[in-house]
Design a protein around this motif. Sequence first.
Motif, short mmCIF file in Angstrom:
data_model
loop_
_atom_site.label_atom_id
_atom_site.label_comp_id
_atom_site.label_asym_id
_atom_site.label_seq_id
_atom_site.Cartn_x
_atom_site.Cartn_y
_atom_site.Cartn_z
N ARG A 329 11.50 57.86 21.64
CA ARG A 329 13.45 58.26 21.00
C ARG A 329 13.99 58.97 22.14
NH1 ARG A 329 13.74 58.05 14.87
NH2 ARG A 329 15.18 56.62 14.87
N PHE A 330 14.26 58.74 23.11
CA PHE A 330 15.55 59.25 24.23
C PHE A 330 16.15 58.20 25.39
CE2 PHE A 330 12.86 63.77 24.11
CZ PHE A 330 13.78 64.23 23.68
N LEU A 331 16.27 56.87 24.66
CA LEU A 331 16.48 56.17 25.54
C LEU A 331 18.20 56.11 25.15
CD1 LEU A 331 14.89 52.70 23.78
CD2 LEU A 331 14.38 53.99 25.60
N HIS A 332 18.42 57.05 24.59
CA HIS A 332 20.30 57.27 24.82
C HIS A 332 20.69 58.40 25.47
CE1 HIS A 332 18.53 60.08 21.61
NE2 HIS A 332 19.17 60.74 22.05
N VAL A 333 19.62 59.12 25.95
CA VAL A 333 19.95 60.41 26.73
C VAL A 333 21.09 59.28 28.09
CG1 VAL A 333 19.04 62.19 28.82
CG2 VAL A 333 18.08 61.23 26.30
N GLY A 334 20.30 58.47 28.71
CA GLY A 334 20.62 57.76 30.00
C GLY A 334 22.33 57.52 29.69
N GLU A 335 22.74 56.58 28.71
CA GLU A 335 24.20 56.32 28.33
C GLU A 335 25.10 57.42 27.94
OE1 GLU A 335 23.68 52.85 28.57
OE2 GLU A 335 22.23 53.36 29.82
N LEU A 336 24.40 59.36 27.84
CA LEU A 336 24.96 59.74 27.48
C LEU A 336 25.34 60.80 28.49
CD1 LEU A 336 23.32 61.50 24.19
CD2 LEU A 336 25.39 60.93 24.29
N ALA A 361 33.12 56.21 28.98
CA ALA A 361 32.33 55.13 30.00
C ALA A 361 31.87 53.75 28.83
CB ALA A 361 31.55 56.07 30.55
N LYS A 362 31.38 52.49 29.89
CA LYS A 362 30.46 51.45 29.83
C LYS A 362 29.09 51.84 29.07
CE LYS A 362 33.69 48.25 31.30
NZ LYS A 362 34.23 46.65 31.87
N VAL A 363 28.85 51.62 28.37
CA VAL A 363 27.55 52.28 27.96
C VAL A 363 26.79 50.65 27.01
CG1 VAL A 363 27.61 54.84 28.22
CG2 VAL A 363 28.32 53.47 25.78
N GLU A 364 25.58 51.30 26.76
CA GLU A 364 24.57 50.39 26.04
C GLU A 364 24.07 51.02 25.39
OE1 GLU A 364 21.22 46.51 27.03
OE2 GLU A 364 22.61 47.79 27.99
N LYS A 366 20.95 50.56 22.52
CA LYS A 366 19.19 49.96 22.71
C LYS A 366 18.50 50.26 21.56
CE LYS A 366 19.87 51.22 27.95
NZ LYS A 366 19.35 51.81 29.04
N ASP A 367 19.02 50.79 20.75
CA ASP A 367 18.49 51.17 19.18
C ASP A 367 19.72 51.80 18.16
OD1 ASP A 367 18.25 54.16 19.04
OD2 ASP A 367 16.91 54.21 20.65
N LEU A 368 18.84 51.75 16.88
CA LEU A 368 19.80 52.01 16.32
C LEU A 368 19.87 53.53 16.38
CD1 LEU A 368 21.29 51.36 13.11
CD2 LEU A 368 19.07 51.69 11.77
N ARG A 369 19.36 54.58 15.48
CA ARG A 369 20.31 56.10 16.10
C ARG A 369 20.61 56.43 17.38
NH1 ARG A 369 20.91 55.80 10.51
NH2 ARG A 369 19.07 55.23 10.17
N GLY A 370 20.61 56.00 18.23
CA GLY A 370 21.20 56.06 19.82
C GLY A 370 22.36 55.48 19.98
N GLY A 371 22.38 54.22 19.37
CA GLY A 371 23.80 53.41 19.10
C GLY A 371 24.99 54.06 18.31
N ALA A 372 24.12 54.57 17.13
CA ALA A 372 25.63 56.31 16.77
C ALA A 372 25.88 57.14 17.84
CB ALA A 372 24.81 56.41 15.06
N ALA A 373 24.99 57.56 18.01
CA ALA A 373 24.71 59.08 19.32
C ALA A 373 25.77 58.74 20.00
CB ALA A 373 23.53 59.15 19.88
N LEU A 374 26.22 56.86 20.57
CA LEU A 374 26.48 57.28 21.47
C LEU A 374 28.40 56.84 21.28
CD1 LEU A 374 24.62 54.32 23.35
CD2 LEU A 374 25.47 56.46 23.60
N VAL A 375 28.23 55.70 19.54
CA VAL A 375 29.71 55.99 18.85
C VAL A 375 30.41 57.28 19.11
CG1 VAL A 375 30.62 54.94 16.76
CG2 VAL A 375 29.25 53.32 18.55
N LEU A 376 29.41 58.49 18.15
CA LEU A 376 29.95 60.04 18.14
C LEU A 376 30.62 60.51 18.88
CD1 LEU A 376 28.28 59.24 15.62
CD2 LEU A 376 27.92 61.35 15.70
N GLY A 383 39.33 59.60 27.26
CA GLY A 383 39.92 58.31 26.99
C GLY A 383 38.67 56.81 26.83
N VAL A 384 38.78 55.64 26.95
CA VAL A 384 38.45 54.67 26.34
C VAL A 384 37.21 54.66 27.01
CG1 VAL A 384 38.43 52.36 26.34
CG2 VAL A 384 40.68 53.36 26.32
N SER A 385 36.19 54.11 25.69
CA SER A 385 35.02 53.35 25.80
C SER A 385 34.28 52.30 25.43
CB SER A 385 34.16 55.23 25.15
OG SER A 385 33.93 56.10 25.75
N GLU A 386 32.91 51.82 25.95
CA GLU A 386 32.83 50.46 25.33
C GLU A 386 31.27 50.17 25.36
OE1 GLU A 386 33.29 47.10 27.92
OE2 GLU A 386 35.62 47.41 27.85
#
Length: 414
Positions: A329-336, A361-364, A366-376, A383-386
Amino acid sequence: MSKFVIEGANKISGSIKVHSSKNAILPLLAASLLSSDPIEILDVPLLEDIKVLLQLLSHCGCDVKIEDGKLQITPDIKNGDINVDGVNKLRASILLLGSLLARGKKVVLGMPGGCNIGTRPIDLHIKGLSQLGAEIKLNQGYIEAKVKKLKGAKVYLDFPSVGATENIMIAAVLAEGETIIENAATEPEVVCLANFLNSMGAKVMGAGTDTIRVLGVKKLFGCSFVPIPDRIEAGTYMAMAAMCGGELELTNVICEHIRPIIAKFKESGVKVYEGENAVRVEAPDRILATDIKTLPYPGFPTDMQAPMMSMLSIAKGTSVIIETIFENRFLHVGELVKMGANIKVEGRVAVVEGVKKLKGAKVEAKDLRGGAALVLAALSAEGVSEVEGAFHIDRGYFEFEKNITSLGGKIKRV
């Protein structure tokens, strides 16, 4: 595939209503198969996971109608073979096993899917249903199950699994005699399911404690029911406001359900004011570091780990996060990290050294809660993120970008 384009560093403030809980509604949908009459569930957000389970109910033979959040289900089981597309998209499809067996049907069910957050075995589901008298065979990619008559039994769960507790409860309400579930999950969603079953005429006692008793009845009837609010949605928006320097009021909140979340926000310097079915948060000048360990309820929920990590990535000091529920459940770490976060992971432990600002930055997702974390993270960043993979987020957050825009955030779906 859609993505979110987010312009960060805008204050998030205002008031929104929290939707009904996805994780509470899914077991209600499975349990609706037990009724002899039509069922009405109110305030249903039409999330992707809910859409998939409604399609599976239709495949079984149910008549399903939803309009303006009002869901009407006329249960009718013509087909117990649900080894079809959709099953492998949704973890909660396993709950159909309990309800179909309770109705005396032979079941062929594809292996359940869901987010790739780690091993999510179904052995406790199989163990519990087998002890009630079901014959279950695991094949390559699907499950076969049948039963002559479910009979009450004492079931001890090696781990307080929410899904297994719910599945056994669903099966037990029409079983002959008494079922006792020991080391049961105590989550609010389990209590919500018990209340729904009892509204249909079931006899479920002890939900919310670690021992649940179910006295089997011969028949269940229709009801109209309002599910509990989504505690994870509430926590996610609270983290968003804390990160983006705002003041946010959330209505349709049961504060008791988010008590461990509130405690961590207070430790982080966020001001939290509890009202009647509402909560208000005020962001500090800068968030403070705190440590988190995910645990079954009433511990800190694993579903809030990723949004909290996002928040703590800009905290003053170093935080330690221990994930005890899911090993992946740390798939979002690399994106952060791509956004400038300073996070190091070893096994199930993440050490988060706060930085002053994240950068777009441009990030992806990879799961539901990790995705929400990236939006936050993107909303608070310069700047602008995707954020690619918006479909992951759509599984659990209804009208996400609409709510964010109403609070002052700049987000659009592309």
